[in-house]
Scaffold this motif. Sequence first.
Motif, short mmCIF file in Angstrom:
data_model
loop_
_atom_site.label_atom_id
_atom_site.label_comp_id
_atom_site.label_asym_id
_atom_site.label_seq_id
_atom_site.Cartn_x
_atom_site.Cartn_y
_atom_site.Cartn_z
N ASN A 145 -1.63 -2.61 10.37
CA ASN A 145 -2.16 -3.70 8.31
C ASN A 145 -2.98 -4.10 9.42
OD1 ASN A 145 -0.21 -2.32 6.96
ND2 ASN A 145 0.89 -3.77 7.25
N ASP B 72 7.30 3.33 3.35
CA ASP B 72 8.34 2.66 3.87
C ASP B 72 7.66 1.41 3.09
OD1 ASP B 72 5.80 2.24 5.07
OD2 ASP B 72 6.42 1.11 6.71
N ASP B 73 6.22 1.91 2.10
CA ASP B 73 6.10 0.25 1.18
C ASP B 73 7.59 0.36 0.03
OD1 ASP B 73 3.59 0.90 2.45
OD2 ASP B 73 3.62 -1.37 1.95
N ASN C 89 -2.23 2.77 3.48
CA ASN C 89 -2.00 3.92 3.58
C ASN C 89 -2.82 4.93 3.07
OD1 ASN C 89 -0.03 2.76 5.21
ND2 ASN C 89 1.21 2.72 3.66
N ASP D 157 8.40 -1.59 6.43
CA ASP D 157 8.18 -2.79 6.38
C ASP D 157 9.38 -3.33 5.33
OD1 ASP D 157 5.34 -2.26 6.82
OD2 ASP D 157 5.08 -1.21 4.50
N CYS E 29 2.88 -6.15 2.82
CA CYS E 29 3.59 -5.51 3.62
C CYS E 29 1.84 -3.99 3.38
CB CYS E 29 3.99 -4.30 2.71
SG CYS E 29 5.90 -5.09 2.29
N ALA E 30 1.27 -4.64 3.99
CA ALA E 30 -0.57 -3.99 3.85
C ALA E 30 -1.44 -4.53 4.08
CB ALA E 30 -0.31 -3.34 2.65
N ASP F 166 0.98 -0.94 0.26
CA ASP F 166 -0.30 -0.19 -0.03
C ASP F 166 1.04 0.95 0.03
OD1 ASP F 166 0.24 0.06 2.20
OD2 ASP F 166 -1.37 1.00 3.55
CA CA Z 1 2.53 -1.03 3.92
#
Ligand code: CA
Length: 310
Positions: free
Chosen positions: A165, A13-14, A38, A238, A123-124, A9
Amino acid sequence: TFPVVMDVDTGIDDAMALMYAVRNPHMDVRAVSTVAGNVSLKQVVENTLKILDLMGASDIPVAAGAVAPLNSPARDASYVHGADGLGGVELPAPTREPVAEHAVELMRRTIMESEQKVTLIACAPQTNLALLLRMHPEVTENLERIVFMGGSASVGNATPVAEFNIWHDPEAADIVVKSGVPLVMYGLDVFNHVAIPDDVVAGLKASDHPVARALGGIAGFTYGDDEDEPQAYSLIGDAGAVVAAVHPEMFVSSEHRIEISLADEITRGQTVVDQRAQVGEDRLHGKKIDDIPVAEVVFSAKDEMEVIRE
Ligand code: CA
Ligand code: BDR
């Protein structure tokens, strides 16, 4: 190398997670699926395409996924990631569109067509993963493991006890942890402590190299670019979960039973990590021990600077 599908997302950091993943020689990122989290899905898709262009990875397919959680409204975190989700770092407009397939279909196809079992790195919020598992349960047979940034065995961030998340879509996370696929949980216990020192960020920002400069801008914004409350570091966020997928030996982790709170109360979205020394059926108050999923829970990095340098 091992095949990977990433769900993101993007998100400052993603963005760092994607940058690290597509350049890592040990893994082969075959597809990227995107989800509202995010920032809005539209913005997540645009950010993801921009970052992959920057990294020279425009051949990796990107698909748009769920626009909102399964059973709650989308509630973004632009207060953390900036209105555009990339902390205001300016990058050229994407050179392409996302693929026409829905993210769930791209994930399914990529997983089922792989000659080797696939590692899913999430990561989301886990909305796309839950939809995938419900629509195409056969994917579990070709999944090596799910490594997810999410949850906490201690403090939360979205609420006092829930990590963003998981809190954003607890029903989805519940489906994912009960899927039977081996799980690695990279939660706030470790996430909150892997940070880039300010002088390193300053060096990146001053670089002539476009990737280093963008990384500096993105990292410099991460949870830290508040004039009134300056911080001496920036979290890699992430990106740490991706490092943990490649280098588990750099981290301290242990196996625990985990459950997601779906209560419509103050614990909603909490990951309850059972760290009791003894967990017999007599202490489960009627639950069957085998019905409670087990995850490898990452608690800390052995050497935070080693993780950052990687
Ligand atoms: Ca994320
Ligand atoms: C997680 O939520 C988002 O803000 C970050 O991208 C990370 O995935 C941290 O709670």
